[in-house]
Design a protein around this motif. Structure first.
Motif, PDB file in Angstrom:
ATOM      1  N   GLU A   1     -31.826  94.580  55.295  1.00  0.00           N
ATOM      2  CA  GLU A   1     -33.046  94.790  56.050  1.00  0.00           C
ATOM      3  C   GLU A   1     -32.764  95.498  57.375  1.00  0.00           C
ATOM      4  O   GLU A   1     -33.506  96.401  57.785  1.00  0.00           O
ATOM      5  CB  GLU A   1     -33.768  93.470  56.313  1.00  0.00           C
ATOM      6  N   CYS A   2     -31.695  95.106  58.039  1.00  0.00           N
ATOM      7  CA  CYS A   2     -31.343  95.756  59.306  1.00  0.00           C
ATOM      8  C   CYS A   2     -31.057  97.237  59.110  1.00  0.00           C
ATOM      9  O   CYS A   2     -31.605  98.092  59.821  1.00  0.00           O
ATOM     10  CB  CYS A   2     -30.128  95.064  59.922  1.00  0.00           C
ATOM     11  N   ILE A   3     -30.225  97.559  58.155  1.00  0.00           N
ATOM     12  CA  ILE A   3     -29.831  98.952  57.935  1.00  0.00           C
ATOM     13  C   ILE A   3     -31.038  99.794  57.539  1.00  0.00           C
ATOM     14  O   ILE A   3     -31.229 100.914  58.023  1.00  0.00           O
ATOM     15  CB  ILE A   3     -28.722  99.026  56.863  1.00  0.00           C
ATOM     16  N   GLU A   4     -31.875  99.258  56.659  1.00  0.00           N
ATOM     17  CA  GLU A   4     -33.081  99.986  56.251  1.00  0.00           C
ATOM     18  C   GLU A   4     -34.032 100.228  57.425  1.00  0.00           C
ATOM     19  O   GLU A   4     -34.824 101.168  57.399  1.00  0.00           O
ATOM     20  CB  GLU A   4     -33.833  99.193  55.179  1.00  0.00           C
ATOM     21  N   SER A   5     -33.951  99.385  58.447  1.00  0.00           N
ATOM     22  CA  SER A   5     -34.879  99.438  59.583  1.00  0.00           C
ATOM     23  C   SER A   5     -34.288 100.108  60.810  1.00  0.00           C
ATOM     24  O   SER A   5     -34.901 100.086  61.877  1.00  0.00           O
ATOM     25  CB  SER A   5     -35.318  98.009  59.949  1.00  0.00           C
ATOM     26  N   GLY A   6     -33.093 100.683  60.700  1.00  0.00           N
ATOM     27  CA  GLY A   6     -32.513 101.409  61.824  1.00  0.00           C
ATOM     28  C   GLY A   6     -31.628 100.602  62.740  1.00  0.00           C
ATOM     29  O   GLY A   6     -31.233 101.092  63.805  1.00  0.00           O
ATOM     30  N   VAL A   7     -31.295  99.364  62.360  1.00  0.00           N
ATOM     31  CA  VAL A   7     -30.361  98.557  63.154  1.00  0.00           C
ATOM     32  C   VAL A   7     -28.945  98.900  62.718  1.00  0.00           C
ATOM     33  O   VAL A   7     -28.584  98.734  61.551  1.00  0.00           O
ATOM     34  CB  VAL A   7     -30.619  97.053  62.957  1.00  0.00           C
ATOM     35  N   THR A   8     -28.144  99.371  63.639  1.00  0.00           N
ATOM     36  CA  THR A   8     -26.768  99.743  63.320  1.00  0.00           C
ATOM     37  C   THR A   8     -25.752  98.716  63.797  1.00  0.00           C
ATOM     38  O   THR A   8     -24.604  98.733  63.352  1.00  0.00           O
ATOM     39  CB  THR A   8     -26.436 101.113  63.943  1.00  0.00           C
ATOM     40  N   THR A   9     -26.162  97.835  64.732  1.00  0.00           N
ATOM     41  CA  THR A   9     -25.270  96.808  65.273  1.00  0.00           C
ATOM     42  C   THR A   9     -26.010  95.485  65.351  1.00  0.00           C
ATOM     43  O   THR A   9     -27.171  95.445  65.768  1.00  0.00           O
ATOM     44  CB  THR A   9     -24.794  97.176  66.697  1.00  0.00           C
ATOM     45  N   VAL A  10     -25.337  94.406  64.956  1.00  0.00           N
ATOM     46  CA  VAL A  10     -25.917  93.070  65.093  1.00  0.00           C
ATOM     47  C   VAL A  10     -24.968  92.156  65.845  1.00  0.00           C
ATOM     48  O   VAL A  10     -23.746  92.305  65.780  1.00  0.00           O
ATOM     49  CB  VAL A  10     -26.240  92.421  63.724  1.00  0.00           C
ATOM     50  N   VAL A  11     -25.556  91.223  66.585  1.00  0.00           N
ATOM     51  CA  VAL A  11     -24.825  90.075  67.113  1.00  0.00           C
ATOM     52  C   VAL A  11     -25.322  88.898  66.281  1.00  0.00           C
ATOM     53  O   VAL A  11     -26.452  88.448  66.440  1.00  0.00           O
ATOM     54  CB  VAL A  11     -25.098  89.862  68.611  1.00  0.00           C
ATOM     55  N   ASP A  12     -24.480  88.436  65.374  1.00  0.00           N
ATOM     56  CA  ASP A  12     -24.925  87.549  64.299  1.00  0.00           C
ATOM     57  C   ASP A  12     -24.365  86.143  64.480  1.00  0.00           C
ATOM     58  O   ASP A  12     -23.164  85.950  64.601  1.00  0.00           O
ATOM     59  CB  ASP A  12     -24.479  88.121  62.947  1.00  0.00           C
ATOM     60  N   HIS A  13     -25.281  85.182  64.477  1.00  0.00           N
ATOM     61  CA  HIS A  13     -24.962  83.762  64.603  1.00  0.00           C
ATOM     62  C   HIS A  13     -25.008  83.183  63.198  1.00  0.00           C
ATOM     63  O   HIS A  13     -26.085  82.990  62.639  1.00  0.00           O
ATOM     64  CB  HIS A  13     -26.031  83.116  65.501  1.00  0.00           C
ATOM     65  N   LEU A  14     -23.854  82.923  62.598  1.00  0.00           N
ATOM     66  CA  LEU A  14     -23.766  82.547  61.186  1.00  0.00           C
ATOM     67  C   LEU A  14     -24.080  81.071  60.981  1.00  0.00           C
ATOM     68  O   LEU A  14     -25.042  80.558  61.513  1.00  0.00           O
ATOM     69  CB  LEU A  14     -22.384  82.931  60.651  1.00  0.00           C
ATOM     70  N   SER A  15     -23.288  80.383  60.186  1.00  0.00           N
ATOM     71  CA  SER A  15     -23.434  78.947  59.999  1.00  0.00           C
ATOM     72  C   SER A  15     -22.052  78.320  60.045  1.00  0.00           C
ATOM     73  O   SER A  15     -21.051  79.001  60.279  1.00  0.00           O
ATOM     74  CB  SER A  15     -24.150  78.641  58.682  1.00  0.00           C
ATOM     75  N   VAL A  16     -22.002  77.025  59.800  1.00  0.00           N
ATOM     76  CA  VAL A  16     -20.745  76.293  59.969  1.00  0.00           C
ATOM     77  C   VAL A  16     -19.734  76.655  58.881  1.00  0.00           C
ATOM     78  O   VAL A  16     -18.547  76.824  59.157  1.00  0.00           O
ATOM     79  CB  VAL A  16     -21.022  74.774  59.979  1.00  0.00           C
ATOM     80  N   ALA A  17     -20.198  76.796  57.644  1.00  0.00           N
ATOM     81  CA  ALA A  17     -19.293  77.009  56.513  1.00  0.00           C
ATOM     82  C   ALA A  17     -19.462  78.411  55.921  1.00  0.00           C
ATOM     83  O   ALA A  17     -20.485  79.069  56.115  1.00  0.00           O
ATOM     84  CB  ALA A  17     -19.554  75.961  55.434  1.00  0.00           C
ATOM     85  N   HIS A  18     -18.426  78.842  55.217  1.00  0.00           N
ATOM     86  CA  HIS A  18     -18.448  80.074  54.419  1.00  0.00           C
ATOM     87  C   HIS A  18     -18.682  81.335  55.260  1.00  0.00           C
ATOM     88  O   HIS A  18     -19.279  82.307  54.782  1.00  0.00           O
ATOM     89  CB  HIS A  18     -19.507  79.982  53.315  1.00  0.00           C
ATOM     90  N   ALA A  19     -18.191  81.333  56.491  1.00  0.00           N
ATOM     91  CA  ALA A  19     -18.377  82.504  57.341  1.00  0.00           C
ATOM     92  C   ALA A  19     -17.676  83.736  56.774  1.00  0.00           C
ATOM     93  O   ALA A  19     -18.143  84.869  56.977  1.00  0.00           O
ATOM     94  CB  ALA A  19     -17.871  82.215  58.753  1.00  0.00           C
TER      95      ALA A  19
END
Length: 431
Positions: free
Chosen positions: A106-124
């Motif tokens: 969704e980000c790439i399709e919408s023109g976002v080239t960089t993210v600061v991403d807050h994941l989850s505790v497991a399976h990062a």
């Protein structure tokens, strides 16, 4: 490659009939189209209505992409502990990979080239691998939660910090520096002092690692922190080392004068998430005051369950309009200010140099926007159009590090139809 159209170099410079020349991963030239066509006759050419810097989503939760719409009409802490965190706890490795793919798509399709991403505790690892494979630029990290957290997410303090260090060693600087690490304690409510101080220690130990957490989003959250620590949220984070130029604090809706002084004095970055703050009724962040104090304010969508989109253009529009209503002043947060928050300020908060503008010698993170739509007719002011009228669907081309990720409706780095199909069929916990 030579990309032509109305070129938005940055929030202050627009070239009406311009072009951007890309060689490898770098912008080789920016200027008038006619001049650059003559100078670079052998380059492949593409033409768009608007050529602009890639947008930076300075606070997103890719893991929550599978939970879009599952927790509407709820206050922050209920939304988080009754709906979103149980969903995260129920996601295995397959779910984490799929959620990350869906969010980055969704980000790439919408023109976002960089993210600061807050994941989850497991399976990062799954999300890191997805970011590498899909080609997005990312500052990201596993979440730490070692107190007051649901089953399946609360972990031993030392174990969480050890896992964070393992991920730093494996992924920080991956994909030729396109992927970088951020220590991501969830927020002060779910993290002990030892956990927060441990994050600061790791960030200091590893060059270029940053810290990304939530702060002062909601009055109930602030009251809980003050009850536990005797301090307001920003003062507590400052006490344990979670302020500074390498820290990104999402939200900062409710801060007092003394907290704002701390943010300014320490150079701490703030990410404004207006749609999320509206949907969760958290309040209106004091963005003009932050900017007046010299605080770097970036822009983020937050997560799909509290937005429900990762479209950055929607967020730009909301960012300006909400402040105008709050101030009862139509001059507040004009398009130029908001666009800078979404590009250069976001890159600064994320810790990526030479990203966020179309300048010679800078990294080639570029988007092409279609203006052959009724919404863009007539096009008197291209910057105003991007902030107040454009949609993510208008993006026709997304380039990161000189690599074309998305072109004319097609993701080039993965099978978008397959990602969407698997997401529709996935059994989302709690949905």
């Amino acid at each position: 490659m030579l990309l032509s159209g109305t070129v938005i170099v940055d929030a202050e410079t627009v070239i009406d009939d311009g072009a951007v020349v890309v060689d490898g991963d770098t912008i080789a030239a920016v200027g008038e189209r006619r001049d650059l066509v003559d100078r670079f006759p052998g380059h492949d050419r593409r033409e768009f209505g608007i050529v602009a810097p890639g947008v930076v989503g300075a606070h997103v939760h890719s893991v929550q992409s599978l939970g879009r719409g599952i927790a509407d009409d709820a206050s922050l802490l209920d939304w988080l502990f009754d709906h979103v965190l149980p969903m995260e706890a129920g996601l295995g490795a397959e779910g984490m990979r799929l959620a990350a793919e869906l969010g980055y798509l969704e980000c790439i399709e919408s023109g976002v080239t960089t993210v600061v991403d807050h994941l989850s505790v497991a399976h990062a690892d799954e999300a890191f691998d997805a970011a590498v494979d899909l080609g997005i630029r990312a500052r990201m990290g596993k979440v730490l939660m070692d107190t007051e957290s649901p089953d399946g997410l609360q972990e031993d303090t030392d174990a969480g910090l050890r896992e964070s260090e393992r991920l730093i060693r494996e992924y920080h600087g991956a994909a030729d520096g396109r992927i970088r690490y951020a220590l991501t304690p969830r927020f002060a409510v779910s993290c002990t002092e030892a956990c927060l101080r441990g994050c600061r220690d790791l960030a200091d130990e590893y060059d270029g690692v940053r810290i990304h957490t939530h702060a002062s989003e909601n009055r109930d959250e602030i009251a809980a922190v003050e009850k536990e620590t005797g301090m307001r949220n920003v003062h507590w984070l400052d006490e344990v080392g979670l302020t500074g130029e390498d820290v990104v604090l999402a939200h900062c809706v409710h801060t007092d004068e003394s907290e704002r002084e701390v943010l300014a004095d320490t150079g701490t970055n703030v990410t404004y998430c207006p749609s999320s703050n509206m949907k969760l009724a958290s309040g209106v962040a004091p963005i003009p005051d932050y900017l007046d104090r010299g605080i770097t304010v970036a822009l983020g969508n937050d997560g799909p369950p509290c937005n429900n989109t990762l479209d950055p253009f929607t967020e730009m529009r909301q960012a300006s309009l909400l402040q105008k209503v709050d101030a009862l002043d139509p001059r507040t947060t004009p398009a130029e200010t908001v666009f800078e928050m979404a590009t250069l300020n976001g890159a600064e908060a994320a810790g990526f140099d030479r990203v966020g503008a179309l300048r010679e010698g800078w990294t080639a993170d570029v988007v092409g926007v279609d203006t052959d739509v009724t919404r863009a007719t007539p096009l008197h002011d291209p910057l105003s159009h991007l902030v107040f009228a454009a949609h993510g669907d208008d993006v026709a081309f997304t380039m990161v590090d000189g690599d074309v990720l998305y072109d004319d409706g097609e993701l080039l780095t993965a099978d978008a139809d397959d990602i969407r199909r698997r997401a529709r069929e996935f059994d989302v916990p709690g949905a």
